[in-house]
Design an enzyme around this catalytic site. Structure first.
Site, mmCIF file in Angstrom:
data_model
loop_
_atom_site.group_PDB
_atom_site.id
_atom_site.type_symbol
_atom_site.label_atom_id
_atom_site.label_comp_id
_atom_site.label_asym_id
_atom_site.label_seq_id
_atom_site.Cartn_x
_atom_site.Cartn_y
_atom_site.Cartn_z
ATOM 1 N N ASP A 242 0.627 -1.274 -0.165
ATOM 2 C CA ASP A 242 -0.149 -0.179 0.189
ATOM 3 C C ASP A 242 0.898 1.251 0.070
ATOM 4 O O ASP A 242 2.098 1.262 0.636
ATOM 5 C CB ASP A 242 -0.808 0.241 1.347
ATOM 6 C CG ASP A 242 -2.221 -0.907 1.152
ATOM 7 O OD1 ASP A 242 -2.208 -1.894 0.235
ATOM 8 O OD2 ASP A 242 -2.918 -0.852 1.952
ATOM 9 N N ASP A 243 0.150 2.374 -0.692
ATOM 10 C CA ASP A 243 0.572 3.623 -0.203
ATOM 11 C C ASP A 243 1.679 4.238 -1.384
ATOM 12 O O ASP A 243 1.785 5.551 -1.330
ATOM 13 C CB ASP A 243 1.220 4.119 1.308
ATOM 14 C CG ASP A 243 0.358 3.777 2.254
ATOM 15 O OD1 ASP A 243 -0.987 3.542 1.980
ATOM 16 O OD2 ASP A 243 0.608 4.078 3.404
ATOM 17 N N HIS A 293 -5.879 3.167 -3.906
ATOM 18 C CA HIS A 293 -5.868 3.439 -2.329
ATOM 19 C C HIS A 293 -6.293 4.971 -1.986
ATOM 20 O O HIS A 293 -5.441 5.491 -1.193
ATOM 21 C CB HIS A 293 -4.549 2.924 -1.839
ATOM 22 C CG HIS A 293 -4.507 3.039 -0.441
ATOM 23 N ND1 HIS A 293 -5.309 2.158 0.233
ATOM 24 C CD2 HIS A 293 -3.461 3.254 0.487
ATOM 25 C CE1 HIS A 293 -5.210 2.367 1.575
ATOM 26 N NE2 HIS A 293 -3.765 2.790 1.666
ATOM 27 N N HIS A 297 -4.561 9.654 0.531
ATOM 28 C CA HIS A 297 -4.901 9.045 1.949
ATOM 29 C C HIS A 297 -5.839 9.540 3.128
ATOM 30 O O HIS A 297 -5.232 9.436 4.062
ATOM 31 C CB HIS A 297 -3.478 8.505 2.448
ATOM 32 C CG HIS A 297 -3.276 7.280 3.134
ATOM 33 N ND1 HIS A 297 -3.399 7.015 4.264
ATOM 34 C CD2 HIS A 297 -3.174 6.307 2.551
ATOM 35 C CE1 HIS A 297 -3.315 5.766 4.887
ATOM 36 N NE2 HIS A 297 -2.899 5.271 3.694
ATOM 37 N N HIS A 384 3.624 -2.167 3.163
ATOM 38 C CA HIS A 384 3.715 -0.953 2.337
ATOM 39 C C HIS A 384 5.015 -0.740 1.642
ATOM 40 O O HIS A 384 6.159 -0.985 2.367
ATOM 41 C CB HIS A 384 3.549 -0.080 3.770
ATOM 42 C CG HIS A 384 2.230 0.088 4.326
ATOM 43 N ND1 HIS A 384 1.869 -1.109 5.428
ATOM 44 C CD2 HIS A 384 0.966 0.704 4.241
ATOM 45 C CE1 HIS A 384 0.636 -0.783 5.788
ATOM 46 N NE2 HIS A 384 0.293 0.204 5.006
HETATM 47 ZN ZN ZN Z 1 -2.579 3.226 3.402
#
Ligand code: ZN
Length: 419
Positions: A242-243, A293, A297, A384
């Protein structure tokens, strides 16, 4: 032709006799080349010009011998210095009905008729020095086709079905040369289907015709919320990152995934894609799945539904502008969502089964420990790709899971088990 050129050619020819003569056979049966700079096609005395070859003219290379390329140009055979040729790049084109796709020996309208392309067949097309004509190849048939009889095909992804894989042939016929076999469950791009045959291109760039009945639609994951996939006979797991994308960490992660031939899913944020578009392209080109995503955020339950939709739409847009398709999954930041958000999605919402907490402890051995304690058949692992410590942990994670017999698949593959 100028006298000095004749003398130069004679010198070249004489020196050739003293060079250790080595014949370089053309690698492929039909080696198609393009002319780099204007040159003359010479007869087999290497002196008498047959015709001049303009830059971008397309020729068929038979072999290269002591610096001389033996070629075929518009039905005439002869020789040119091999340095005047380079590999020709082809594109896939679709034969249309508008102008009958007649293959001719030259670009004169009444030129010798070599054959016809089947309507809706896909051919390799080479741009020539004449804008209105393409040089095409379909199996062993090569020649010129008027540009208006061809158009750019669109593609769609399908899946190879069956146990034994699918034989790829050079033409849409069982008599076509057998080029390769594509294994079952390989995703392929389909450019056309006609008369029971489809033209396919794989990630490894295997191209050709296969029997259409050997292909099936890719199962689409149902909308809804998923935190794990189905358990199957073989152990499968989905790694998710993620991210990102991150300019250095993501690239390291891609290299480690490649080492283990592992496919993963990246839930990207739009603002980071904006900064590192090339990294997103690399992820996609390596065959990993892309999930949305949000743009930057936020906790979606703390903003309005319209704001949440904008976060998702803007991210879809930028991803599509780079890889040509929108993300196929969605994961909400902090796992925070509500019914309205779930209801507004056109792709599955994906949570996770195992949280490595890699962002919190930033310790590779703890990331590994979390995977060792939590992983099971059908689980989705959360990591991540913006922390160096996660990239540092990945080799040990993949090594451990490989020894445990896991296969690494994308989330969509995990939540729609293949039959
Ligand atoms: Zn995230």
């Amino acid at each position: 032709m100028k006298k000095w050129l004749y003398s130069l050619l004679t010198v070249l020819l004489v020196s050739a006799a003293f060079i250790n003569i080595k014949t370089v056979a053309a690698q492929d049966k039909m080696a198609i080349r393009t002319v780099v700079e204007e040159t003359y096609l010479l007869s087999d005395d290497f002196v008498t010009p047959i015709t001049s070859l303009p830059p971008k003219a397309i020729v068929i290379l038979h072999n290269i011998n002591a610096g001389w390329a033996h070629i075929d140009y518009k039905g005439q055979q002869g020789y040119v210095p091999s340095t005047t040729l380079k590999s020709a790049q082809s594109t896939l084109m679709l034969a249309t009905a508008k102008n009958p796709p007649i293959v001719r020996e030259t670009t004169e309208t009444q030129a010798k008729h070599l054959g016809n392309l089947h309507l809706d067949s896909v051919v390799q097309a080479y741009a020539t020095n004449e804008d209105n004509w393409y040089f095409v190849q379909y199996g062993n048939l090569t020649g010129y086709v008027i540009a208006t009889a061809l158009k750019t095909p669109t593609s769609k992804k399908m899946l190879v079905q069956g146990q034994d894989g699918l034989i790829v042939r050079s033409i849409a016929s069982k008599s076509g040369e057998n080029i390769a076999t594509i294994p079952a469950n390989t995703k392929v791009d389909i450019y056309t289907n006609f008369q029971g045959w489809a033209y396919v291109v794989t990630d490894q760039n295997i191209q050709g015709y296969v029997l259409e009945k050997g292909l099936k639609e890719i199962p689409v994951p149902k909308l809804g919320r998923y935190s794990q996939g189905a358990a199957t006979k073989t152990k499968r797991i989905a790694l998710t990152f993620d991210d990102g994308p991150h300019p250095t960490v993501t690239k390291e992660i891609l290299a480690t995934l490649q080492k283990y031939d592992a496919k993963a899913t990246f839930f990207i944020t739009g603002h980071r894609v904006n900064k590192s578009p090339k990294v997103l392209k690399e992820i996609y080109d390596a065959g990993h799945e892309i999930g949305n995503h949000t743009w930057n955020h936020p906790k979606l339950t703390k903003i309005t539904l319209d704001q949440a939709k904008a976060q998702i739409n803007e991210t879809n847009k930028i991803v599509k502008s780079i890889i040509g398709q929108e993300p196929t999954l969605f994961r909400p930041p902090y796992g925070a969502y509500n019914k309205d958000i779930l209801g507004s999605l056109s792709v599955p919402l994906v949570m996770w089964s195992v949280d490595t907490l890699d962002w919190q402890h930033r310790t590779p051995s703890k990331t590994l420990k979390a995977v060792q304690n939590g992983a099971y058949n059908g689980s989705i692992i959360l990591m991540h790709d913006i922390h160096q410590t996660t990239a540092d942990a990945l080799d040990s994670v993949l090594s451990y899971l490989t020894k445990q017999g896991y296969e690494f698949v994308t989330v969509s593959e995990l939540i729609t088990p293949l039959k």
